[in-house]
Design an enzyme around this catalytic site. Structure first.
Site, mmCIF file in Angstrom:
data_model
loop_
_atom_site.group_PDB
_atom_site.id
_atom_site.type_symbol
_atom_site.label_atom_id
_atom_site.label_comp_id
_atom_site.label_asym_id
_atom_site.label_seq_id
_atom_site.Cartn_x
_atom_site.Cartn_y
_atom_site.Cartn_z
ATOM 1 N N ASP A 61 19.769 -23.719 -0.454
ATOM 2 C CA ASP A 61 20.126 -24.909 0.316
ATOM 3 C C ASP A 61 19.922 -26.148 -0.559
ATOM 4 O OD1 ASP A 61 20.111 -27.144 2.041
ATOM 5 O OD2 ASP A 61 19.533 -25.883 3.739
ATOM 6 N N TYR A 151 29.881 -38.428 10.033
ATOM 7 C CA TYR A 151 30.602 -37.935 8.851
ATOM 8 C C TYR A 151 31.193 -39.124 8.078
ATOM 9 C CZ TYR A 151 33.971 -35.105 6.159
ATOM 10 O OH TYR A 151 34.701 -34.503 5.150
ATOM 11 N N ALA A 153 30.120 -42.175 8.075
ATOM 12 C CA ALA A 153 29.002 -42.890 7.438
ATOM 13 C C ALA A 153 28.607 -42.196 6.137
ATOM 14 C CB ALA A 153 27.808 -42.954 8.395
ATOM 15 N N LYS A 155 30.430 -40.255 4.184
ATOM 16 C CA LYS A 155 31.465 -40.325 3.137
ATOM 17 C C LYS A 155 31.704 -41.771 2.670
ATOM 18 C CE LYS A 155 32.366 -35.856 2.875
ATOM 19 N NZ LYS A 155 32.150 -35.058 1.658
HETATM 20 N N1 LIG Z 1 38.248 -29.481 5.282
HETATM 21 C C1 LIG Z 1 38.575 -30.755 5.417
HETATM 22 O O1 LIG Z 1 39.352 -31.125 6.321
HETATM 23 C C2 LIG Z 1 38.060 -31.774 4.439
HETATM 24 C C3 LIG Z 1 38.716 -33.021 4.379
HETATM 25 C C4 LIG Z 1 38.221 -33.987 3.516
HETATM 26 C C5 LIG Z 1 37.103 -33.717 2.730
HETATM 27 N N2 LIG Z 1 36.495 -32.492 2.800
HETATM 28 C C6 LIG Z 1 35.292 -32.296 1.988
HETATM 29 O O2 LIG Z 1 35.501 -31.233 1.072
HETATM 30 C C7 LIG Z 1 34.267 -30.578 0.804
HETATM 31 C C8 LIG Z 1 34.455 -29.070 0.990
HETATM 32 O O3 LIG Z 1 34.831 -28.834 2.323
HETATM 33 P P1 LIG Z 1 35.530 -27.464 2.825
HETATM 34 O O4 LIG Z 1 36.637 -27.867 3.723
HETATM 35 O O5 LIG Z 1 35.796 -26.558 1.694
HETATM 36 O O6 LIG Z 1 34.377 -26.908 3.774
HETATM 37 P P2 LIG Z 1 33.715 -25.470 3.868
HETATM 38 O O7 LIG Z 1 34.749 -24.411 3.728
HETATM 39 O O8 LIG Z 1 32.903 -25.498 5.105
HETATM 40 O O9 LIG Z 1 32.765 -25.434 2.589
HETATM 41 C C9 LIG Z 1 31.619 -26.230 2.525
HETATM 42 C C10 LIG Z 1 30.700 -25.648 1.487
HETATM 43 O O10 LIG Z 1 29.509 -26.450 1.407
HETATM 44 C C11 LIG Z 1 28.394 -25.575 1.371
HETATM 45 N N3 LIG Z 1 27.216 -26.173 1.983
HETATM 46 C C12 LIG Z 1 27.113 -26.784 3.196
HETATM 47 N N4 LIG Z 1 25.846 -27.180 3.402
HETATM 48 C C13 LIG Z 1 25.137 -26.815 2.296
HETATM 49 C C14 LIG Z 1 23.793 -26.937 1.902
HETATM 50 N N5 LIG Z 1 22.873 -27.538 2.701
HETATM 51 N N6 LIG Z 1 23.410 -26.430 0.707
HETATM 52 C C15 LIG Z 1 24.298 -25.824 -0.098
HETATM 53 N N7 LIG Z 1 25.618 -25.682 0.205
HETATM 54 C C16 LIG Z 1 26.016 -26.162 1.397
HETATM 55 C C17 LIG Z 1 28.816 -24.369 2.166
HETATM 56 O O11 LIG Z 1 28.004 -23.302 1.732
HETATM 57 P P3 LIG Z 1 28.001 -21.885 2.424
HETATM 58 O O12 LIG Z 1 29.112 -21.158 1.751
HETATM 59 O O13 LIG Z 1 26.685 -21.344 2.102
HETATM 60 O O14 LIG Z 1 28.227 -22.132 3.889
HETATM 61 C C18 LIG Z 1 30.287 -24.225 1.802
HETATM 62 O O15 LIG Z 1 30.438 -23.450 0.651
HETATM 63 C C19 LIG Z 1 33.236 -31.201 1.750
HETATM 64 O O16 LIG Z 1 32.484 -32.174 1.053
HETATM 65 C C20 LIG Z 1 34.098 -31.875 2.812
HETATM 66 O O17 LIG Z 1 33.444 -32.970 3.414
HETATM 67 C C21 LIG Z 1 36.944 -31.514 3.630
#
Ligand SMILES: NC(=O)c1ccc[n+]([C@@H]2O[C@H](COP(=O)([O-])OP(=O)(O)OC[C@H]3O[C@@H](n4cnc5c(N)ncnc54)[C@H](OP(=O)(O)O)[C@@H]3O)[C@@H](O)[C@H]2O)c1
Length: 265
Positions: A61, A151, A153, A155
């Site tokens: 984590d 969220y 806040a 970002k």
């Molecule tokens: N999806 C969207 O619509 C979107 C849009 C704009 C920006 N983003 C940004 O893009 C990034 C990736 O998002 P995603 O869509 O790929 O989401 P995702 O599939 O939920 O992946 C998020 C990742 O972050 C890891 N994570 C979360 N909390 C953690 C912690 N405390 N310690 C270590 N790892 C942690 C998760 O690990 P685990 O594998 O262990 O769960 C997962 O691998 C994020 O920063 C998100 O805010 C996403």
């Protein structure tokens, strides 16, 4: 920046965007240090990548200082020159219905942990001839959106951190790149978010599109990259004339609230 042969730490590696990005970077000849919470999912991802592209996997984590330290040790061992802060979480819903512990966890994961990891790794990066920090934000880091107050806040904070740090490091070897995706089809978005996006006509990108945009921004050393129209336009408009965006979003508010409100109520 030349990526071929570079070593890169990738947090959030096993997530939707993370696994697409890991594949893209591995194909470009980058050696990866993967970080995520679960060793099984990191092992599954490693098995899908070209042999030799994974230096190490670090499970834990990232809000834990000791996990951050062990990732920094792996970075120094592997001669990492790139840190990608991609790990993040979200909680769509109305602020008054959110658990204070979830609020704290979101801010710590999305903002405090990337800042702490960057600070710990910075002395090592500053010793390299050229290095890079990539922070992955969101459209909602430039445009506050109902249902995403915490969220947004986090970002907004990450965008401010990236901009100030880029300016602070401008006379040295470390480039700071900030990329803001719009909605992306990953498990971060629950069914209610996808249904809301569909009803409002908001596009959702595939994670491979976002991964390609991040790699392109890295190659160009682009300080700021938004992904997708009209989101880029509205983000810019929100900086210049936020009252116009206030009015547009107030028209969407009844629809947003219908999806954001807790189903049990
Ligand atoms: N999806 C969207 O619509 C979107 C849009 C704009 C920006 N983003 C940004 O893009 C990034 C990736 O998002 P995603 O869509 O790929 O989401 P995702 O599939 O939920 O992946 C998020 C990742 O972050 C890891 N994570 C979360 N909390 C953690 C912690 N405390 N310690 C270590 N790892 C942690 C998760 O690990 P685990 O594998 O262990 O769960 C997962 O691998 C994020 O920063 C998100 O805010 C996403």
């Amino acid at each position: 920046m030349r990526l071929e042969g570079a070593t890169c730490i990738l947090t959030g590696a096993a997530g939707g965007i993370g696994s697409a990005l890991a594949k893209n970077l591995a194909a470009a000849g980058v050696r990866l240090i993967l970080a995520g919470r679960h060793s099984e999912t990191l092992e599954g991802l490693s098995a899908d990548l070209s042999p030799g592209s994974i230096l190490e996997s670090c499970a834990g984590d990232l809000t834990d200082g000791l996990v951050q330290e062990s990732l920094c040790h792996a970075a120094r061992r592997g001669g990492a020159t790139i840190l990608i802060n991609l790990c993040g979480c979200n909680a769509f819903g109305l602020l008054q219905e959110q658990d204070p512990e979830d609020v704290q966890r979101l801010i710590t994961t999305n903002l405090t942990a990337p800042i702490q990891l960057t600070q710990k790794l910075l002395p090592h990066l500053l010793e390299q001839p050229v290095a890079m920090i990539v922070n992955v934000g969101s459209t909602f880091g430039a445009l506050g959106y109902p249902g995403y107050a915490v969220y947004s806040a986090s970002k907004f904070g990450l965008r401010g951190f990236s901009e100030a740090l880029a300016r602070e490091l401008a006379d040295g070897p470390v480039n700071v790149v900030y990329v803001s995706p719009r909605a992306t089809r990953t498990s971060m978005n629950p069914a209610a978010v996808s249904a809301l996006n569909a009803e409002l006509g908001n596009a959702e990108d595939e994670p491979e599109i976002v991964a390609a945009a991040i790699v392109s921004a890295m190659r160009r050393r682009a300080r700021r990259t938004g992904i997708g129209w009209p989101e880029k336009f509205f983000s810019g408009l929100n900086q210049l004339v936020p009252a116009v965006v206030d009015r547009a979003l107030s028209r969407q508010l009844p629809t947003i609230k219908r999806f954001a409100v807790k189903q049990s109520q």
